[in-house]
Design an enzyme around this catalytic site. Structure first.
Site, PDB file in Angstrom:
ATOM      1  N   HIS A 243       1.070  -0.998  -0.090  1.00 18.75           N
ATOM      2  CA  HIS A 243      -0.165  -0.275   0.197  1.00 18.75           C
ATOM      3  C   HIS A 243       0.740   1.633   0.392  1.00 18.75           C
ATOM      4  CE1 HIS A 243      -3.299  -2.543   1.022  1.00 18.75           C
ATOM      5  NE2 HIS A 243      -2.426  -3.096   2.012  1.00 18.75           N
TER       6      HIS A 243
HETATM    7  O1  RIB Z   1      -5.344   0.161   4.931  1.00 16.67           O
HETATM    8  C1  RIB Z   1      -4.432  -0.306   4.433  1.00 16.67           C
HETATM    9  C2  RIB Z   1      -2.806   0.939   5.133  1.00 16.67           C
HETATM   10  O2  RIB Z   1      -3.651   0.337   6.197  1.00 16.67           O
HETATM   11  C3  RIB Z   1      -1.726   1.081   5.534  1.00 16.67           C
HETATM   12  O3  RIB Z   1      -0.867   2.614   5.381  1.00 16.67           O
HETATM   13  C4  RIB Z   1      -1.206   0.197   6.301  1.00 16.67           C
HETATM   14  O4  RIB Z   1       0.256   0.023   6.467  1.00 16.67           O
HETATM   15  C5  RIB Z   1      -2.233   0.676   7.005  1.00 16.67           C
HETATM   16  O5  RIB Z   1      -1.685   2.002   7.844  1.00 16.67           O
END
Ligand code: RIB
Ligand code: CA
Length: 313
Positions: A243
């Site tokens: 992500h």
């Molecule tokens: O949903 C994914 C996000 O939530 C990413 O930034 C992960 O590190 C958590 O913070």
């Protein structure tokens, strides 16, 4: 073109770690003015510790790390140890940090930096809940017009939610903070699950990290080995979605990404859909566009960039 000045606001988190390593390995593209830790994946004491662990893994102990908000604006903290492990950085066995936290609160660092740097020259890169950013905007409304842009990981539309059926974790943890940021008038680039779920660390991609043979490359592979089990079981995907590195990769090679400039608003009233990013992808309303909502990426190009830059550490 001079390196972009950035502040990374983060809740490490294995994927935050990779995003930070990518930025620290790319000084010709981004100048990391500091890291600001926020409560999210794990409580603040751990995110502030993990941010320093990552700086030391990268050999960049001169980057200041500030501790920020330890809970959302108006709700209890929701964490994600079920995904990231109890430390938030489960996987590799990394030493505790020796570098100290920087003096002062992260929110004050954000405000002071934006006021002291020339207007329009600092980009904010939130990788977790938006509590620090929203608090800075509340405490110092004058900084909004001084922010060059916000490039954040959060939200979802076609991919819907990962922490509830409707909401992505970063937005869900502090929806009121997200609402403040999305209504701030600041230029926002959003990396939602719609694109991050296309940045999957397949076995061959993770082997490329491991085969770097460096402490950073091996640690990233070990983080992914841990981090991916949750997503592979839940989605049946071929690997963990990276992500947060989508944020720093966008700063380095924006051409890897594509999306639409649309209206995005945050649900803060309904318990059923709390934290949903209501993205007008099909432009069916006359609500003004306030965000570049990214929907796709060149995944091979993304991982080529990531592997090449990690090799530098
Ligand atoms: O949903 C994914 C996000 O939530 C990413 O930034 C992960 O590190 C958590 O913070
Ligand atoms: Ca994160």
């Amino acid at each position: 073109m001079p390196a972009q000045k950035i502040i990374i606001d983060t809740d490490p988190g294995q994927d935050d770690a990779v995003a930070i390593l990518l930025a620290l390995a790319s000084p010709e593209d981004v100048e990391v003015l500091g890291l600001t830790a926020v409560a999210g994946n794990v409580p603040l004491d751990l995110t502030a510790k993990n941010a320093r662990i990552i700086c030391e893994l990268a050999g960049k102990v001169d980057v200041p790390v500030y501790a920020g908000c330890d809970r959302p604006l108006g709700r209890d903290l929701v964490t994600a140890e079920h995904v990231h492990g109890k430390t938030g950085l489960d996987g590799p066995d990394l030493p505790d940090p020796t570098m100290p936290l920087a003096d002062g609160h992260a929110v004050d660092f954000i405000i002071d930096t934006l006021r002291s740097e020339p207007a329009g020259t600092v980009t904010l890169c939130p990788l977790g809940p938006l509590t620090n950013i929203a608090t800075a905007l509340q405490n110092a409304p004058d900084i909004a017009e001084r922010v060059q842009q916000i490039v954040l990981m959060g939200g979802a539309y076609f991919e819907v939610g990962n922490i509830t059926p409707a909401a992505e974790f970063n937005i869900y943890v502090d929806p009121e903070a997200a609402d403040i940021v999305f209504k701030s008038g600041i230029e926002i680039v959003v990396m939602p699950l719609d694109v991050t779920h296309k940045a999957l660390v397949t076995q061959s991609r993770n082997d490329a990290f491991r085969n770097l043979g460096t402490p950073a490359g091996i640690a990233v592979a070990q983080m992914t080995d841990f981090f991916e089990r949750f997503d592979k079981e839940k989605y049946g995907s071929s690997g963990a979605p990276l992500h947060d590195p989508c944020v720093t990769a966008y700063l380095i090679k924006p051409e890897l990404f594509s999306g639409r400039h649309i209206n995005v608003e945050i649900e803060t009233g309904s318990t059923l859909t709390l934290g949903m990013t209501v993205a007008d992808w099909w432009r069916v309303t006359d609500r003004p566009a306030n965000a570049l909502f990214i929907g796709d990426l060149d995944a091979d190009g993304f991982f080529d960039l990531l592997t090449e830059r990690l090799a530098r550490l």
